[in-house]
Design a protein around this motif. Sequence first.
Motif, PDB file in Angstrom:
ATOM      1  N   LEU A   1       0.824  -1.220   0.000  1.00  0.00           N
ATOM      2  CA  LEU A   1       0.000   0.000   0.000  1.00  0.00           C
ATOM      3  C   LEU A   1       0.856   1.268   0.000  1.00  0.00           C
ATOM      4  CD1 LEU A   1      -3.043  -0.916   2.303  1.00  0.00           C
ATOM      5  CD2 LEU A   1      -2.995  -0.617  -0.182  1.00  0.00           C
ATOM      6  N   THR A   2       2.000   1.227   0.710  1.00  0.00           N
ATOM      7  CA  THR A   2       2.885   2.399   0.707  1.00  0.00           C
ATOM      8  C   THR A   2       3.409   2.653  -0.708  1.00  0.00           C
ATOM      9  OG1 THR A   2       3.499   1.825   2.941  1.00  0.00           O
ATOM     10  CG2 THR A   2       4.906   3.425   1.822  1.00  0.00           C
ATOM     11  N   GLU A   3       3.851   1.552  -1.355  1.00  0.00           N
ATOM     12  CA  GLU A   3       4.329   1.701  -2.730  1.00  0.00           C
ATOM     13  C   GLU A   3       3.215   2.237  -3.631  1.00  0.00           C
ATOM     14  OE1 GLU A   3       4.830  -0.734  -0.698  1.00  0.00           O
ATOM     15  OE2 GLU A   3       6.765  -1.723  -1.005  1.00  0.00           O
ATOM     16  N   LEU A   4       2.000   1.770  -3.386  1.00  0.00           N
ATOM     17  CA  LEU A   4       0.881   2.226  -4.216  1.00  0.00           C
ATOM     18  C   LEU A   4       0.632   3.727  -4.007  1.00  0.00           C
ATOM     19  CD1 LEU A   4      -1.435   1.845  -6.160  1.00  0.00           C
ATOM     20  CD2 LEU A   4      -2.842   0.980  -4.279  1.00  0.00           C
ATOM     21  N   ARG A   5       0.690   4.170  -2.736  1.00  0.00           N
ATOM     22  CA  ARG A   5       0.503   5.613  -2.481  1.00  0.00           C
ATOM     23  C   ARG A   5       1.557   6.429  -3.224  1.00  0.00           C
ATOM     24  NH1 ARG A   5      -0.347   3.774   2.859  1.00  0.00           N
ATOM     25  NH2 ARG A   5      -2.599   3.649   3.248  1.00  0.00           N
ATOM     26  N   ASP A   6       2.800   5.927  -3.196  1.00  0.00           N
ATOM     27  CA  ASP A   6       3.865   6.647  -3.908  1.00  0.00           C
ATOM     28  C   ASP A   6       3.600   6.663  -5.420  1.00  0.00           C
ATOM     29  OD1 ASP A   6       5.124   7.144  -1.547  1.00  0.00           O
ATOM     30  OD2 ASP A   6       6.560   5.484  -1.710  1.00  0.00           O
ATOM     31  N   ALA A   7       3.169   5.515  -5.925  1.00  0.00           N
ATOM     32  CA  ALA A   7       2.906   5.435  -7.370  1.00  0.00           C
ATOM     33  C   ALA A   7       1.753   6.363  -7.753  1.00  0.00           C
ATOM     34  CB  ALA A   7       2.584   3.996  -7.769  1.00  0.00           C
ATOM     35  N   LEU A   8       0.725   6.428  -6.891  1.00  0.00           N
ATOM     36  CA  LEU A   8      -0.393   7.345  -7.163  1.00  0.00           C
ATOM     37  C   LEU A   8       0.092   8.797  -7.127  1.00  0.00           C
ATOM     38  CD1 LEU A   8      -3.214   5.571  -5.114  1.00  0.00           C
ATOM     39  CD2 LEU A   8      -3.236   5.978  -7.591  1.00  0.00           C
TER      40      LEU A   8
END
Length: 634
Positions: free
Chosen positions: A152-159
């Motif tokens: 989820l952290t990686e996803l927030r960064d990608a978003l």
Amino acid sequence: MQVVATAGHVDHGKSTLVRALTGMEPDRWAEERRRGLTIDLGFAWMDLPGGQRLAFVDVPGHERFVPNMLAGLGPVPAVMMVVAADGGWMPQSAEHLAAIDALGISRGLLVITRADLADPGPARRRAAAEIAATCLGEVETVAVSAVTGAGLTELRDALGRLAAGLPVPDPGAPVRLWVDRAFSIKGSGTVVTGTLPAGTVRTGDELLLTPSLRPVRVRAIESMDQPADQVRGVARVALNLRGVSREIPARGMALVQPGRWTLAGTVDVRWAAPAGARGTSRGLPRELIVHTGSARTPARVRLLGAGGPPGPGGASLAPGPARPEADAGPWLVARLTLRDPLPLHAGDRLLLRDPGAAGLLILGAAVLDVAPPPLRRRGSAASAARDLTRWPDPPGARDLLRRHGLLRAGALAAMGVTGAPEPVAADWLADDAFWAAARERLAALVTEHAARDPLALGVPIEAARSALGLPDRRLAEALAAEAPGVAVAGGYLRPVRSPAPVRPGPVESSPAESTPVPEPLARAVRALRSDLAGDAFRAPEADRLRELGLNPRAIAAAARAGLLLRISEQVVLAPGAAADAAIVLAGLPQPFTTAEARKALGTTRRVAIPLLEFLDRARITERLPDDRRRLRPR
Ligand SMILES: Nc1nc2c(ncn2[C@@H]2O[C@H](COP(=O)(O)OP(=O)(O)O)[C@@H](O)[C@H]2O)c(=O)[nH]1
Ligand SMILES: [Mg+2]
């Protein structure tokens, strides 16, 4: 702020993911929560690591709710494609991706969900390959588990990277807010929500609700539950409206800025022929569903032709009076007749869908013309197609002017194109070649007329306007001013160096300018004639006559000598004024009123009334029982 829509097959974890990212519940309905199934659009938002706000439009994945999905997807600039690690590529994965591609959404990322349940690798490879073949191209991919929180952290960064890379739309762009929800709140009235893709909405703004174009006023604005005085796209907005009753707004309607959109019932569109027979000239259904923004409407389809590629350069075309037999090129051009008109610009994208028996068909069409001219003559469909296959996407002002010849500046602006040339007359814009040809035709018309009837006054401007099929008299005037060898006088067009023949009549029959008069009188007459030089029918006032020493006796003498035309005791004009007045009046629709005559002559009632009576007496005009007049036939 940015807005991203989810996409993907049902039960692949879209809503769970939005919940995990935002802490908000995207499934708004009790029924959705009870069934664990998204039926309608959901809305939630989060703060990105960089501080930006990101709103989600969560769409249903179930095939039964594809229209709801498209209403959410339509106006957003980016997508989050969701595929479950344990589910893999599924029918609605493919259908949603086809819709994204058809709408031309080119930004997004791929999220492999439920990564705690299966190896995300295979689902990821398949999905990435499918996505790469669309206008999304290569996208960032993140594997997550909403259960363990992994990824989820990686996803927030990608978003965050996705949002930061999205273009910032023009705050001055025309506002078009597609309504995705409408409801009423006790005490405040009607509220509509939608994704504002560009432009600015302010409280107090007047917008038009399509398709009725009923004006409504923005009473209050909220964006993500916060009140605001104004909001710029991209944004999720809720508008509290004044001027509508609760029943009126609904999903699929739009709020648009007045004068900046064309409410189109017929559009010419172009799409790239897909592989396989359907959607090509052979397999095209007669009716398709058009989706754009949050709207959908059935449309009749008339295929105009096939060809391509677009842009300057060779377009080969298979013309066909009815339907081209084979695809001569990768591009198809069609005319759509929409059951419900939509607010559109040239360059908009339409998703054309046929959930028909022969298998699902989804096409992405570019709108080329939102006010296409009727196809009346034989072969006009084929020639339209030949032209339209070559148009750039989006089309420019020159393309539309080339097709239409003439357009009002406001109409062209409402088509959403830029690069308009200077008007040729009033607010009329013209295609260069059209205008040059019209100028030539006008010159020829005037020359031919004079050759046929050398004694005629010339071609009345109104007659020239109608002969050239022009929609406005001012266009004929502007053309006449530019046309070589054409002179304009008193509402008539005639060849240069062919003086207007003077009507023979009792009043004008003694042009005896040479009759000698005393020098002081001659001087006074010269002064008076120079007063009249610019404004032939503005007879000098009594004061001016007195100043020049022109008493009734002097006037009578000058008139006898043919130096002045005496209309009445106090109204004096230059000799020839009566003939000139006749020319002007001949340019009016017959019969005409005194007021029309006065306006055309550019004078006052003080002059117009005695002048008209003078013309009546001279049998140049004829007074009718209803007090209107007409020119007597010669
Ligand atoms: N184990 C596991 N289950 C998940 C995950 N994400 C979603 N789910 C479950 O998958 C089901 C479908 O999720 P939902 O968000 O409703 O899917 P949607 O139809 O795509 O919105 C629900 O039962 C969720 O609890 C995940 O990362 N891991
Ligand atoms: Mg869901």
